[in-house]
Design an enzyme around this catalytic site. Sequence first.
Site, PDB file in Angstrom:
ATOM      1  CB  SER A   4      -0.952  -0.039   1.196  1.00  0.00           C
ATOM      2  OG  SER A   4      -1.944   0.957   1.080  1.00  0.00           O
ATOM      3  CG  ASP A  59      -6.742  -2.204  -4.102  1.00  0.00           C
ATOM      4  OD1 ASP A  59      -7.377  -1.171  -3.841  1.00  0.00           O
ATOM      5  OD2 ASP A  59      -5.523  -2.320  -3.877  1.00  0.00           O
ATOM      6  CG  HIS A  78      -5.574  -2.064  -0.339  1.00  0.00           C
ATOM      7  ND1 HIS A  78      -4.839  -1.699  -1.441  1.00  0.00           N
ATOM      8  CD2 HIS A  78      -4.994  -1.454   0.725  1.00  0.00           C
ATOM      9  CE1 HIS A  78      -3.855  -0.894  -1.063  1.00  0.00           C
ATOM     10  NE2 HIS A  78      -3.927  -0.743   0.243  1.00  0.00           N
TER      11      HIS A  78
END
Length: 325
Positions: free
Chosen positions: A165, A269, A299
């Site tokens: 991320s 995601d 995600h």
Amino acid sequence: MSEPSPVSDPYAHMGIVKNPDGSLTRDPTRFPRVPATPDPSPVNTVVSKDITVNHSNSTWMRLYVPVTALNDSVSSKKLPLVVYYHGGGFVICSVDFKLFHDFCSRMARDLNAVVASPSYRLAPEHRLPAAYDDGVDALEWIRNSDDEWIKSHADLSNVFLMGTSAGGNLAYNVGLTSALADLSPLRICGLVLHHPFFGGEERCESEIRLANDQVFPPTAGDVCWELCLPVGANRDHEYSNLTVGDGPVNMEIIGRLGWKVMVNGGGGDPMIDRQRDVAKLMKEKGVDVVERFTDGDVHGAELRDPTKSETLFASIRNLISSSAP
């Protein structure tokens, strides 16, 4: 009156409250923390310890080494080094969160690698590029370190930068900065961008389609960018949107270095389209890109599911072996 949903209240979704002075109060109970595990045991196949990196910035890192490496007095073969930056939208999370600790422990075991997970200062108290600076600082520390685990077991000529991320965004930008510096004997061979956090002003199709995503909705991403980008910048800043400004030129720099860049993403995601676009543009700019996109995964899915992380680590293992110096 019903409580707002996490999607409609991104601050509640992330467990943060914005204070009048612009700082954040973060919910300390939201994610469990765990200490390092320096002592080997039958259930502890990877040992870890915490080391201060920069006293003035209060940054540190957690090092992970497979017990087999510590016990191997015969072989002098050193292990690849993976420098892993945690996620959290640049505004929350820490190295010692159980989620990241367990992930890094599994990674050190499955890759038979030394893993270093550096901390970095969080926004909005420290806006970008502070986190990038701390990421580079961690590499400088590793390069000059007298730590016995690093000296004895980490192959500094076989280093990979990885992050999940925001950590994926960070790994890319730290790599870019490092590409223009002399870090010898530390040699970066590639990047692993795991569900990297990228943005842009105009909504992409996957952000529209997955607007109500319960893991990392686009509204939460908007808040993170608002809190972490330089004051006055929007989501088309090149820290966020790699396809604008100097972004394409920077990709050419990485392409000329011959690094392999793995871009991971999941079909569940909201950022999947942005990740695909970045991978496509990198290829066009001469970067050796390995695309690893899975159907339906949310995600950061591999952080929470050890069976998914096994297949991810198998792909990374192939990347490391194909990039060996």
